[in-house]
Write a protein that holds these residues in place. Structure first.
Motif, PDB file in Angstrom:
ATOM      1  N   VAL A   2       1.575 -14.199  16.640  1.00 18.39           N
ATOM      2  CA  VAL A   2       0.006 -14.273  16.759  1.00 18.39           C
ATOM      3  C   VAL A   2      -0.548 -15.084  15.621  1.00 18.39           C
ATOM      4  CG1 VAL A   2      -0.142 -12.034  17.789  1.00 18.39           C
ATOM      5  CG2 VAL A   2       0.043 -12.158  15.421  1.00 18.39           C
ATOM      6  N   ASN A   3      -1.851 -15.396  15.612  1.00 18.84           N
ATOM      7  CA  ASN A   3      -2.334 -15.998  14.593  1.00 18.84           C
ATOM      8  C   ASN A   3      -2.802 -15.266  13.460  1.00 18.84           C
ATOM      9  OD1 ASN A   3      -2.231 -18.598  15.884  1.00 18.84           O
ATOM     10  ND2 ASN A   3      -4.202 -18.230  16.998  1.00 18.84           N
ATOM     11  N   LYS A   4      -1.775 -14.631  12.817  1.00 11.81           N
ATOM     12  CA  LYS A   4      -1.821 -13.660  11.574  1.00 11.81           C
ATOM     13  C   LYS A   4      -0.588 -13.752  10.631  1.00 11.81           C
ATOM     14  CE  LYS A   4      -4.470 -10.260  14.468  1.00 11.81           C
ATOM     15  NZ  LYS A   4      -4.620  -8.900  14.794  1.00 11.81           N
ATOM     16  N   VAL A   5      -0.785 -13.562   9.385  1.00 10.67           N
ATOM     17  CA  VAL A   5       0.217 -13.551   8.480  1.00 10.67           C
ATOM     18  C   VAL A   5       0.134 -12.204   7.684  1.00 10.67           C
ATOM     19  CG1 VAL A   5       0.554 -16.057   8.628  1.00 10.67           C
ATOM     20  CG2 VAL A   5      -1.004 -15.071   6.952  1.00 10.67           C
ATOM     21  N   ALA A   6       1.313 -11.786   7.200  1.00 13.36           N
ATOM     22  CA  ALA A   6       1.104 -10.743   6.277  1.00 13.36           C
ATOM     23  C   ALA A   6       1.527 -11.049   4.772  1.00 13.36           C
ATOM     24  CB  ALA A   6       1.998  -9.626   6.751  1.00 13.36           C
ATOM     25  N   LEU A   7       0.751 -10.902   4.004  1.00 13.51           N
ATOM     26  CA  LEU A   7       1.067 -10.912   2.338  1.00 13.51           C
ATOM     27  C   LEU A   7       1.574  -9.827   1.905  1.00 13.51           C
ATOM     28  CD1 LEU A   7      -2.192 -13.269   1.276  1.00 13.51           C
ATOM     29  CD2 LEU A   7      -0.211 -13.750   2.557  1.00 13.51           C
ATOM     30  N   THR A   8       2.680  -9.820   1.284  1.00  8.46           N
ATOM     31  CA  THR A   8       3.355  -8.574   0.675  1.00  8.46           C
ATOM     32  C   THR A   8       3.400  -8.869  -0.615  1.00  8.46           C
ATOM     33  OG1 THR A   8       5.616  -9.225   1.142  1.00  8.46           O
ATOM     34  CG2 THR A   8       4.524  -8.100   3.064  1.00  8.46           C
ATOM     35  N   ILE A   9       3.055  -7.840  -1.297  1.00 13.20           N
ATOM     36  CA  ILE A   9       3.132  -8.120  -2.750  1.00 13.20           C
ATOM     37  C   ILE A   9       3.641  -6.838  -3.576  1.00 13.20           C
ATOM     38  CG2 ILE A   9       1.783  -8.058  -4.941  1.00 13.20           C
ATOM     39  CD1 ILE A   9      -0.633  -9.105  -3.099  1.00 13.20           C
ATOM     40  N   ASN A  10       5.002  -7.153  -3.842  1.00 20.54           N
ATOM     41  CA  ASN A  10       5.944  -5.994  -4.429  1.00 20.54           C
ATOM     42  C   ASN A  10       5.626  -5.711  -5.950  1.00 20.54           C
ATOM     43  OD1 ASN A  10       6.904  -6.238  -2.071  1.00 20.54           O
ATOM     44  ND2 ASN A  10       9.379  -6.688  -2.805  1.00 20.54           N
ATOM     45  N   VAL A  11       5.271  -4.563  -6.283  1.00 18.08           N
ATOM     46  CA  VAL A  11       4.718  -4.273  -7.646  1.00 18.08           C
ATOM     47  C   VAL A  11       5.494  -3.145  -8.225  1.00 18.08           C
ATOM     48  CG1 VAL A  11       2.622  -3.501  -9.089  1.00 18.08           C
ATOM     49  CG2 VAL A  11       2.393  -4.763  -6.698  1.00 18.08           C
TER      50      VAL A  11
END
Length: 244
Positions: free
Chosen positions: A57-66
């Motif tokens: 789909v025209n979506k992306v997931a930005l994942t930020i490990n903290v």
């Protein structure tokens, strides 16, 4: 004149059909590449049940490990807000206990909160009971701070095997990795960071980041790139919704 009108109408139809065919051909090639990637992953013996990419789909997931970098979280939140983008922040439990205000800020800004283990150990170097406790302690800390029960688990160092997938599932989680690793912990220049990420990003991609200076500086440019492509940066849950 009527014949000329019909000819132009025919040409417009022909042009439209050509464009549609090219788009379909491009999508077919993309699916073939994805299937090839899956086949290669299987041949390498990679673990089943791990999320590395979302639906097409025209979506992306930005994942930020903290687990550190709290001083850069406000800048990340500001960039995401200005571009009307969402992300999923994976916190360690010890970070949540030490800096609860940042976890709350992320949640209150409408971003998703995920589980990154409690003390950031190497999962392969500890037993099943210890891995389960890492997930449970962090779950309790995050749920207490946000009132939300996280559902995504990003294992420290990306280390995983079938037993960890099973443990995560038993604790109510799906284990995720990434499609594109920004490798921001190597301290690349913002230009190199952006080049690396844009080379691998695409519909349904999961982009791994951390709160580093490289990411803070390059994120606005990435968000502009995503917008230009006609994609939307969303949370893990929103990206995976069609596949639930």
């Amino acid at each position: 004149m009527r014949t000329l009108f019909i000819s132009w109408a025919f040409l417009r139809v022909l042009l439209t059909l050509t464009v549609v065919c090219l788009l379909l051909a491009g999508m077919t090639q993309y699916v073939i590449m994805l299937n090839r990637d899956v086949s290669e992953a299987t041949s390498r013996g990679e673990v089943e049940g791990v999320v590395r990419r979302g639906p097409l789909v025209n979506k992306v997931a930005l994942t930020i490990n903290v687990d550190w970098g709290q001083e850069l979280i406000p800048a990340l939140l500001d960039s995401l807000s200005r571009h009307q983008a969402k992300a999923t922040f994976f916190f360690t439990g010890r970070f949540a206990d030490k800096f609860p205000e940042y976890v709350r800020k992320v949640h209150e800004a409408g971003h998703e909160v995920g589980n990154h283990g409690y003390s950031h150990p190497h999962p392969a170097q500890i037993g099943d009971a210890a891995n389960r406790q890492e997930i449970r302690r962090t779950h309790a800390a995050l749920e207490k701070l946000t009132g939300y029960a996280p559902r995504w688990f990003a294992p420290p160092y990306g280390e995983h095997d079938q037993r960890l997938v099973k443990i995560a599932k038993e604790e109510g989680y799906r284990l995720i990795l990434w499609t594109v690793d920004s490798a921001d912990w190597l301290k690349p220049s913002p230009q190199d960071w952006l080049k690396r990420v844009t080379a691998g990003i695409g519909p349904g991609a999961l982009v791994l980041m951390h709160p580093t200076p490289s990411t803070a500086q390059a994120l606005p440019s990435l968000l502009e790139y995503i917008k230009e492509k006609g994609w939307t940066a969303v949370t893990m849950t929103e990206l995976m919704a069609p596949a639930q």
